[in-house]
Design an enzyme around this catalytic site. Structure first.
Site, PDB file in Angstrom:
ATOM      1  N   LYS A 182       0.738  -1.299   0.106  1.00  0.00           N
ATOM      2  CA  LYS A 182      -0.068   0.178   0.021  1.00  0.00           C
ATOM      3  C   LYS A 182       0.995   1.093   0.223  1.00  0.00           C
ATOM      4  O   LYS A 182       0.466   2.253  -0.730  1.00  0.00           O
ATOM      5  CB  LYS A 182      -0.826   0.081   1.265  1.00  0.00           C
ATOM      6  CG  LYS A 182      -2.160  -1.121   1.062  1.00  0.00           C
ATOM      7  CD  LYS A 182      -2.784  -1.368   2.323  1.00  0.00           C
ATOM      8  CE  LYS A 182      -3.606  -2.577   2.051  1.00  0.00           C
ATOM      9  NZ  LYS A 182      -4.379  -2.837   3.458  1.00  0.00           N
ATOM     10  N   GLN A 204      -4.456  -1.489   9.643  1.00  0.00           N
ATOM     11  CA  GLN A 204      -4.268  -2.912   9.143  1.00  0.00           C
ATOM     12  C   GLN A 204      -4.629  -3.935  10.020  1.00  0.00           C
ATOM     13  O   GLN A 204      -4.225  -4.195  11.268  1.00  0.00           O
ATOM     14  CB  GLN A 204      -2.597  -3.267   8.689  1.00  0.00           C
ATOM     15  CG  GLN A 204      -2.491  -4.425   8.163  1.00  0.00           C
ATOM     16  CD  GLN A 204      -3.306  -4.570   6.703  1.00  0.00           C
ATOM     17  OE1 GLN A 204      -3.079  -3.430   5.891  1.00  0.00           O
ATOM     18  NE2 GLN A 204      -3.862  -5.491   6.405  1.00  0.00           N
ATOM     19  N   ASP A 223     -10.631   2.867   4.362  1.00  0.00           N
ATOM     20  CA  ASP A 223     -11.077   1.282   4.286  1.00  0.00           C
ATOM     21  C   ASP A 223     -12.585   0.931   4.259  1.00  0.00           C
ATOM     22  O   ASP A 223     -13.025  -0.184   3.816  1.00  0.00           O
ATOM     23  CB  ASP A 223     -10.471   0.308   5.500  1.00  0.00           C
ATOM     24  CG  ASP A 223      -9.106  -0.128   5.021  1.00  0.00           C
ATOM     25  OD1 ASP A 223      -8.787  -0.396   3.856  1.00  0.00           O
ATOM     26  OD2 ASP A 223      -8.369  -0.711   6.158  1.00  0.00           O
TER      27      ASP A 223
END
Ligand code: NAP
Length: 292
Positions: free
Chosen positions: A52, A96, A119
């Site tokens: 990412k 994460q 997200d």
């Protein structure tokens, strides 16, 4: 049968975003900024976060990686999120997952400012998505929509069977495919571990989205001729022939299923790469929304 190529498609999306970012820079504006939080040393999480951050650099985004040891406590992590929420230079925040057991993922997700929820896991984001309001879309389902769009696959009126109902993949995928938009307008059946006649369900599907995390679960005798098969699964399976000691397997038995399909995504090289493209689109959209 046509392969839906995640490498080609994600590159096309990244090129579009890169062009927009270059235009911002040319106007002397700041560029979108993604902040990623990584707790502990989980190998898969390390790999995902690294790619990412790398993608941010490729397309001209700023990125910040905040790493913490496994021992960080919940209050400390919530404090970090509060700081990022209040940092005007940060457009998107991603934490994460998974987090260590002593930290509530729900609490952490709910602490993120919904305007920076790239997200797409915050309940406010989910609510807006369900209501059909403008919203971030969880990155993996978003990536799948971008892929269907890239290949101009007509979805209206098709029967989609989604296997899996997690908050990050299956559930949003079902909702998105049933919306009155393109890609979407499908009749959707959501299957899960309590579904009794899964094979019969799958045999009725024009589109199968396999997101259950069981390697090579979907076999040829579960797929009708001409179906579109989207394989979300990523499972590490021990493989002594690989240098790493493991191979990545999808939820679809690709070799036997592919000949029956009109379109199919490979693993690796399919949905996984599109997830990052979805995240980058969300971050760009967050920037644009916050710049208004
Ligand atoms: P998850 O939270 O474990 O959810 C799995 C879902 O599949 C659950 O709803 C479960 O049903 C259902 N399920 C499990 N076994 C089943 C069975 N035998 N028959 C029918 N349904 C079954 O997993 P997830 O986070 O959604 O991830 C799914 C897979 O996608 C994993 O392999 C993951 O690594 C992968 N993934 C890939 C990406 C990507 O970028 N490509 C992104 C995210 C996840 P219940 O609800 O009844 O338990």
């Amino acid at each position: 049968m046509q392969i839906l190529d995640g490498k080609i498609t994600s590159q096309a999306i990244k090129d579009i975003i890169k062009g927009k970012v270059a235009a911002l820079s040319a106007q002397g504006k700041r560029t979108p900024h993604l902040a990623a939080i990584l707790v502990g040393n989980n190998g898969a999480s390390e790999t995902y976060v690294a790619s990412k951050v790398k993608t941010c650099a490729e397309i001209g985004f700023e990125s910040t990686l905040k790493r913490f040891p496994e021992t960080i406590n919940e209050a400390e992590l919530l404090q970090v999120i509060d700081e990022l929420n209040n940092d005007d230079a940060v457009d998107g925040i991603l934490v994460q997952l998974p987090l260590p057991k002593h930290i509530s993922e729900d609490k952490v997700i709910e602490a993120i400012n919904p305007d920076k929820d790239v997200d797409g896991f915050h309940p406010v984001t989910t609510g807006r998505m369900v209501a059909g309001l403008p919203s971030f879309i969880p990155a993996t389902p978003y990536g799948i929509l971008l892929m269907l769009e890239h290949y101009k696959i007509e979805t209206k009126g098709l029967h989609a069977v989604v296997i899996g109902r997690s908050n990050i993949v299956g559930k949003p995928m079902s909702i998105l495919l049933s919306r009155n938009t393109y890609p979407g307008n499908c009749t959707v059946t959501t299957c899960h571990s309590a579904t009794k006649n899964l094979k019969e369900m799958c045999l009725q599907a024009d589109i199968i989205v396999a997101a259950l995390g069981r390697p090579e679960f979907v076999k040829a005798d579960m797929v009708k001729d001409g179906a579109i098969v989207i394989d979300v699964g990523i499972t590490r399976v021990a493989d002594a022939t690989k240098k790493s000691g493991f191979a990545i397997k999808g939820d679809v038995a690709f070799n036997e299923v592919a000949p029956k399909c009109s379109y199919i995504t490979p693993v690796p090289g399919g949905v996984g790469l599109m997830t990052i493209a979805g995240l980058m689109m969300n971050t760009y959209n967050a920037y644009m929304m916050r710049s208004k």
